[in-house]
Design a protein around this motif. Sequence first.
Motif, PDB file in Angstrom:
ATOM      1  N   MET A  62       0.818  -1.192   0.000  1.00 52.18           N
ATOM      2  CA  MET A  62       0.000   0.000   0.000  1.00 52.18           C
ATOM      3  C   MET A  62       0.862   1.255   0.000  1.00 52.18           C
ATOM      4  SD  MET A  62      -3.052   1.041  -0.007  1.00 52.18           S
ATOM      5  CE  MET A  62      -4.060   2.411   0.370  1.00 52.18           C
ATOM      6  N   VAL A  63       1.922   1.242   0.790  1.00 55.34           N
ATOM      7  CA  VAL A  63       2.804   2.404   0.853  1.00 55.34           C
ATOM      8  C   VAL A  63       3.498   2.609  -0.490  1.00 55.34           C
ATOM      9  CG1 VAL A  63       4.829   3.376   1.985  1.00 55.34           C
ATOM     10  CG2 VAL A  63       3.128   2.179   3.334  1.00 55.34           C
ATOM     11  N   GLU A  64       3.874   1.498  -1.140  1.00 54.43           N
ATOM     12  CA  GLU A  64       4.534   1.606  -2.434  1.00 54.43           C
ATOM     13  C   GLU A  64       3.602   2.236  -3.463  1.00 54.43           C
ATOM     14  OE1 GLU A  64       4.243  -1.399  -0.881  1.00 54.43           O
ATOM     15  OE2 GLU A  64       6.247  -1.588  -0.025  1.00 54.43           O
ATOM     16  N   SER A  65       2.326   1.896  -3.401  1.00 51.40           N
ATOM     17  CA  SER A  65       1.349   2.467  -4.326  1.00 51.40           C
ATOM     18  C   SER A  65       1.178   3.963  -4.092  1.00 51.40           C
ATOM     19  CB  SER A  65       0.003   1.776  -4.179  1.00 51.40           C
ATOM     20  OG  SER A  65       0.116   0.415  -4.475  1.00 51.40           O
ATOM     21  N   LEU A  66       1.166   4.366  -2.846  1.00 57.89           N
ATOM     22  CA  LEU A  66       1.045   5.789  -2.540  1.00 57.89           C
ATOM     23  C   LEU A  66       2.274   6.565  -2.984  1.00 57.89           C
ATOM     24  CD1 LEU A  66      -0.620   5.665   0.984  1.00 57.89           C
ATOM     25  CD2 LEU A  66      -1.684   6.277  -1.192  1.00 57.89           C
ATOM     26  N   ILE A  67       3.448   5.983  -2.810  1.00 52.73           N
ATOM     27  CA  ILE A  67       4.676   6.635  -3.265  1.00 52.73           C
ATOM     28  C   ILE A  67       4.684   6.737  -4.785  1.00 52.73           C
ATOM     29  CG2 ILE A  67       7.185   6.381  -3.430  1.00 52.73           C
ATOM     30  CD1 ILE A  67       7.077   5.204  -0.590  1.00 52.73           C
ATOM     31  N   ALA A  68       4.234   5.683  -5.461  1.00 53.56           N
ATOM     32  CA  ALA A  68       4.152   5.722  -6.924  1.00 53.56           C
ATOM     33  C   ALA A  68       3.153   6.783  -7.378  1.00 53.56           C
ATOM     34  CB  ALA A  68       3.759   4.353  -7.456  1.00 53.56           C
ATOM     35  N   LEU A  69       2.032   6.920  -6.660  1.00 60.36           N
ATOM     36  CA  LEU A  69       1.052   7.943  -7.001  1.00 60.36           C
ATOM     37  C   LEU A  69       1.625   9.341  -6.771  1.00 60.36           C
ATOM     38  CD1 LEU A  69      -1.869   8.382  -7.946  1.00 60.36           C
ATOM     39  CD2 LEU A  69      -2.522   8.435  -5.544  1.00 60.36           C
ATOM     40  N   LEU A  70       2.378   9.530  -5.707  1.00 62.90           N
ATOM     41  CA  LEU A  70       3.002  10.819  -5.443  1.00 62.90           C
ATOM     42  C   LEU A  70       4.014  11.179  -6.523  1.00 62.90           C
ATOM     43  CD1 LEU A  70       3.325  13.203  -3.494  1.00 62.90           C
ATOM     44  CD2 LEU A  70       5.094  11.876  -2.342  1.00 62.90           C
ATOM     45  N   ALA A  72      -7.238   7.585 -13.327  1.00 62.90           N
ATOM     46  CA  ALA A  72      -7.067   6.194 -13.754  1.00 62.90           C
ATOM     47  C   ALA A  72      -6.018   5.479 -12.913  1.00 62.90           C
ATOM     48  CB  ALA A  72      -6.686   6.145 -15.227  1.00 62.90           C
ATOM     49  N   ARG A  73      -5.011   6.200 -12.447  1.00 65.78           N
ATOM     50  CA  ARG A  73      -3.983   5.585 -11.607  1.00 65.78           C
ATOM     51  C   ARG A  73      -4.397   5.518 -10.139  1.00 65.78           C
ATOM     52  NH1 ARG A  73       0.312   2.961 -13.706  1.00 65.78           N
ATOM     53  NH2 ARG A  73       1.356   3.522 -11.797  1.00 65.78           N
ATOM     54  N   ALA A  74      -5.281   6.416  -9.703  1.00 70.11           N
ATOM     55  CA  ALA A  74      -5.662   6.461  -8.291  1.00 70.11           C
ATOM     56  C   ALA A  74      -6.840   5.543  -7.962  1.00 70.11           C
ATOM     57  CB  ALA A  74      -6.002   7.889  -7.888  1.00 70.11           C
TER      58      ALA A  74
END
Length: 66
Positions: free
Chosen positions: A1-9, A53-55
């Motif tokens: 989950m943290v990796e996804s948030l970092i990728a979104l940032l 689309a990414r979020a």
Amino acid sequence: MVESLIALLILIIVLGIVVFVINMLIDLIPMDSRFQRIAKVLLILVAVLILIARALPLIGVGTGHL
């Protein structure tokens, strides 16, 4: 989950820089102000759609991509 948030940032930062640069290039193109406004609105619309689309998968909404 943290990796996804970092990728979104990271996506938000890169997308912001790309939108800023393209926005500046649109200002440099000699055209009517109405067409410049339309181009800027389309640019923002595409950027927001990419971001959404990414979020959406982060909140559990399926987008149809595998």
